[in-house]
Scaffold this motif. Structure first.
Motif, PDB file in Angstrom:
ATOM      1  N   PRO A  46       0.823  -1.213   0.000  1.00  0.00           N
ATOM      2  CA  PRO A  46       0.000   0.000   0.000  1.00  0.00           C
ATOM      3  C   PRO A  46       0.849   1.252   0.000  1.00  0.00           C
ATOM      4  O   PRO A  46       1.881   1.320   0.686  1.00  0.00           O
ATOM      5  N   PRO A  47       0.449   2.272  -0.779  1.00  0.00           N
ATOM      6  CA  PRO A  47       1.248   3.503  -0.850  1.00  0.00           C
ATOM      7  C   PRO A  47       1.397   4.163   0.516  1.00  0.00           C
ATOM      8  O   PRO A  47       0.475   4.177   1.326  1.00  0.00           O
ATOM      9  N   LYS A  48       2.567   4.677   0.746  1.00  0.00           N
ATOM     10  CA  LYS A  48       2.860   5.435   1.966  1.00  0.00           C
ATOM     11  C   LYS A  48       3.621   6.688   1.573  1.00  0.00           C
ATOM     12  O   LYS A  48       4.444   6.658   0.656  1.00  0.00           O
ATOM     13  N   ILE A  49       3.332   7.782   2.251  1.00  0.00           N
ATOM     14  CA  ILE A  49       4.094   9.012   2.042  1.00  0.00           C
ATOM     15  C   ILE A  49       5.174   9.075   3.109  1.00  0.00           C
ATOM     16  O   ILE A  49       4.877   9.208   4.300  1.00  0.00           O
ATOM     17  N   LEU A  50       6.406   8.933   2.686  1.00  0.00           N
ATOM     18  CA  LEU A  50       7.524   8.890   3.618  1.00  0.00           C
ATOM     19  C   LEU A  50       8.003  10.286   3.993  1.00  0.00           C
ATOM     20  O   LEU A  50       8.479  10.508   5.106  1.00  0.00           O
ATOM     21  N   GLN A  51       7.904  11.201   3.058  1.00  0.00           N
ATOM     22  CA  GLN A  51       8.305  12.597   3.308  1.00  0.00           C
ATOM     23  C   GLN A  51       7.208  13.484   2.744  1.00  0.00           C
ATOM     24  O   GLN A  51       7.005  13.543   1.542  1.00  0.00           O
ATOM     25  N   PRO A  52       6.461  14.197   3.590  1.00  0.00           N
ATOM     26  CA  PRO A  52       5.259  14.906   3.128  1.00  0.00           C
ATOM     27  C   PRO A  52       5.568  16.136   2.290  1.00  0.00           C
ATOM     28  O   PRO A  52       6.690  16.647   2.269  1.00  0.00           O
ATOM     29  N   LEU A  53       4.522  16.595   1.602  1.00  0.00           N
ATOM     30  CA  LEU A  53       4.603  17.852   0.866  1.00  0.00           C
ATOM     31  C   LEU A  53       4.793  19.014   1.831  1.00  0.00           C
ATOM     32  O   LEU A  53       4.328  18.972   2.973  1.00  0.00           O
ATOM     33  N   LYS A  54       5.443  20.054   1.369  1.00  0.00           N
ATOM     34  CA  LYS A  54       5.618  21.268   2.160  1.00  0.00           C
ATOM     35  C   LYS A  54       5.127  22.471   1.360  1.00  0.00           C
ATOM     36  O   LYS A  54       5.224  22.491   0.133  1.00  0.00           O
ATOM     37  N   ASP A  55       4.605  23.464   2.066  1.00  0.00           N
ATOM     38  CA  ASP A  55       4.182  24.701   1.412  1.00  0.00           C
ATOM     39  C   ASP A  55       5.382  25.345   0.716  1.00  0.00           C
ATOM     40  O   ASP A  55       6.515  25.299   1.210  1.00  0.00           O
ATOM     41  N   VAL A  56       5.116  25.941  -0.447  1.00  0.00           N
ATOM     42  CA  VAL A  56       6.171  26.633  -1.181  1.00  0.00           C
ATOM     43  C   VAL A  56       5.680  28.020  -1.596  1.00  0.00           C
ATOM     44  O   VAL A  56       4.483  28.264  -1.718  1.00  0.00           O
ATOM     45  N   VAL A  57       6.637  28.910  -1.806  1.00  0.00           N
ATOM     46  CA  VAL A  57       6.341  30.266  -2.257  1.00  0.00           C
ATOM     47  C   VAL A  57       6.623  30.344  -3.754  1.00  0.00           C
ATOM     48  O   VAL A  57       7.688  29.926  -4.213  1.00  0.00           O
ATOM     49  N   LEU A  58       5.668  30.872  -4.495  1.00  0.00           N
ATOM     50  CA  LEU A  58       5.792  31.030  -5.946  1.00  0.00           C
ATOM     51  C   LEU A  58       5.796  32.511  -6.283  1.00  0.00           C
ATOM     52  O   LEU A  58       4.832  33.220  -5.995  1.00  0.00           O
ATOM     53  N   LEU A  59       6.880  32.977  -6.870  1.00  0.00           N
ATOM     54  CA  LEU A  59       6.955  34.369  -7.309  1.00  0.00           C
ATOM     55  C   LEU A  59       6.278  34.503  -8.663  1.00  0.00           C
ATOM     56  O   LEU A  59       6.437  33.640  -9.534  1.00  0.00           O
ATOM     57  N   GLU A  60       5.523  35.563  -8.834  1.00  0.00           N
ATOM     58  CA  GLU A  60       4.813  35.793 -10.090  1.00  0.00           C
ATOM     59  C   GLU A  60       5.785  35.727 -11.261  1.00  0.00           C
ATOM     60  O   GLU A  60       6.847  36.342 -11.243  1.00  0.00           O
ATOM     61  N   GLY A  61       5.418  34.934 -12.279  1.00  0.00           N
ATOM     62  CA  GLY A  61       6.247  34.807 -13.468  1.00  0.00           C
ATOM     63  C   GLY A  61       7.281  33.709 -13.401  1.00  0.00           C
ATOM     64  O   GLY A  61       7.909  33.385 -14.417  1.00  0.00           O
ATOM     65  N   SER A  62       7.467  33.099 -12.234  1.00  0.00           N
ATOM     66  CA  SER A  62       8.465  32.043 -12.101  1.00  0.00           C
ATOM     67  C   SER A  62       7.780  30.689 -11.944  1.00  0.00           C
ATOM     68  O   SER A  62       6.576  30.557 -12.168  1.00  0.00           O
ATOM     69  N   ALA A  63       8.543  29.669 -11.558  1.00  0.00           N
ATOM     70  CA  ALA A  63       7.997  28.321 -11.393  1.00  0.00           C
ATOM     71  C   ALA A  63       8.217  27.851  -9.966  1.00  0.00           C
ATOM     72  O   ALA A  63       9.087  28.354  -9.251  1.00  0.00           O
ATOM     73  N   ALA A  64       7.415  26.882  -9.550  1.00  0.00           N
ATOM     74  CA  ALA A  64       7.551  26.290  -8.220  1.00  0.00           C
ATOM     75  C   ALA A  64       7.368  24.780  -8.345  1.00  0.00           C
ATOM     76  O   ALA A  64       6.732  24.291  -9.287  1.00  0.00           O
ATOM     77  N   LYS A  65       7.930  24.050  -7.372  1.00  0.00           N
ATOM     78  CA  LYS A  65       7.816  22.591  -7.399  1.00  0.00           C
ATOM     79  C   LYS A  65       7.381  22.064  -6.037  1.00  0.00           C
ATOM     80  O   LYS A  65       7.967  22.382  -5.016  1.00  0.00           O
ATOM     81  N   LEU A  66       6.310  21.266  -6.054  1.00  0.00           N
ATOM     82  CA  LEU A  66       5.866  20.526  -4.884  1.00  0.00           C
ATOM     83  C   LEU A  66       6.364  19.096  -5.014  1.00  0.00           C
ATOM     84  O   LEU A  66       6.218  18.484  -6.080  1.00  0.00           O
ATOM     85  N   GLU A  67       6.941  18.544  -3.958  1.00  0.00           N
ATOM     86  CA  GLU A  67       7.452  17.184  -4.069  1.00  0.00           C
ATOM     87  C   GLU A  67       7.313  16.438  -2.753  1.00  0.00           C
ATOM     88  O   GLU A  67       7.289  17.042  -1.673  1.00  0.00           O
ATOM     89  N   CYS A  68       7.199  15.104  -2.870  1.00  0.00           N
ATOM     90  CA  CYS A  68       7.167  14.253  -1.686  1.00  0.00           C
ATOM     91  C   CYS A  68       7.814  12.914  -2.015  1.00  0.00           C
ATOM     92  O   CYS A  68       7.897  12.513  -3.180  1.00  0.00           O
ATOM     93  N   ARG A  69       8.272  12.234  -0.982  1.00  0.00           N
ATOM     94  CA  ARG A  69       8.891  10.920  -1.133  1.00  0.00           C
ATOM     95  C   ARG A  69       7.862   9.860  -0.760  1.00  0.00           C
ATOM     96  O   ARG A  69       7.196   9.976   0.281  1.00  0.00           O
ATOM     97  N   VAL A  70       7.736   8.825  -1.606  1.00  0.00           N
ATOM     98  CA  VAL A  70       6.686   7.830  -1.414  1.00  0.00           C
ATOM     99  C   VAL A  70       7.257   6.415  -1.469  1.00  0.00           C
ATOM    100  O   VAL A  70       8.372   6.189  -1.939  1.00  0.00           O
ATOM    101  N   SER A  71       6.441   5.484  -0.982  1.00  0.00           N
ATOM    102  CA  SER A  71       6.756   4.066  -1.078  1.00  0.00           C
ATOM    103  C   SER A  71       5.504   3.337  -1.532  1.00  0.00           C
ATOM    104  O   SER A  71       4.428   3.530  -0.955  1.00  0.00           O
TER     105      SER A  71
END
Length: 231
Positions: A46-71
């Motif tokens: 069964p899927p498990k989230i080993l390292q959870p998502l964290k809030d990120v700041v996105l500056l207008e016009g740029s890019a942002a990445k949300l990431e988590c570690r799973v099993s």
């Protein structure tokens, strides 16, 4: 002193070289391994989230990445959503799978519309897991559309409207001929989420002049000017 080993009862002797005995032993071992594998899959699959998502700041016009570690085993099906609406993998939103166990979402061309809560759903045949985090958008204060120049007759009501934006929400002010406007029952302004409106009731000749709206936050300052003539 050696201990004598008793002979097995009649009919219970096993010849380990007998092919049928060997095949039976192989089947028992395979069945045990299969049972153990299924048990391990139920425990570890069964899927498990080993390292959870964290809030990120996105500056207008740029890019942002949300990431988590799973099993998960077998490999899971991944879905990303924003405020409950599924996001499609494409130019704006990019699903990323980083070896060996990291899943990510890249949000490109950041704008205020990207502010919100993002959820990842990780699902395979043994179950699912979800995680959420927020993208916090920051954008300089801006006057999107300034007030129009106006010509009005004496006694009319003047309405100057400005469309504004910015995150954090900007401070807003109005000036007349370079001086802060002192509000009263006749001259006042309102500030909304996306607009600011200056109202002048019962316009007098003394109300003619240059009116300026300005917005400011920690990322920038902007302003716009309009001319009011009272005939």
């Amino acid at each position: 002193m050696s201990t004598a080993v008793a002979n097995p009862p009649p009919g219970f002797a096993l010849d380990i070289n007998d092919l049928q005995i060997q095949e039976a032993a192989i089947r028992i071992q395979a069945s045990y391994r299969g049972h153990r594998s299924r048990k391990e899959l139920r425990e570890k699959g069964p899927p498990k989230i080993l390292q959870p998502l964290k809030d990120v700041v996105l500056l207008e016009g740029s890019a942002a990445k949300l990431e988590c570690r799973v099993s998960a085993f077998p490999d899971p099906f991944i879905v990303w959503a924003k405020d409950g609406t599924q996001l499609k993998d494409g130019l704006k939103y990019r699903y990323v799978f980083e070896d060996p166990d990291v899943v990510a979402l890249v949000v490109r061309d950041g704008s205020l519309a990207d502010l919100g809560q993002y959820t990842v759903t990780i699902k395979n045949t043994f179950g699912l897991a979800t995680g959420s985090a927020c993208i916090i958008v920051e954008a300089p204060a801006k006057v999107i559309k300034g007030p129009d120049n106006l010509k009005v007759v004496t006694g009319a009501t003047v309405v100057l409207k400005a469309e504004i934006a910015g995150e954090p929400p900007p401070d807003v002010g109005w000036l007349k001929d370079g001086e802060d406007i002192e509000e009263d029952d006749r001259v006042f302004y309102d500030i909304g989420d996306t607009t600011s409106i200056l109202t002048i009731k019962n316009a007098q000749h003394s109300d003619a002049g240059k009116y300026e709206v300005f917005v400011e936050n920690n990322l920038g300052i902007d302003q716009s000017v309009a001319r009011v003539d009272v005939l």
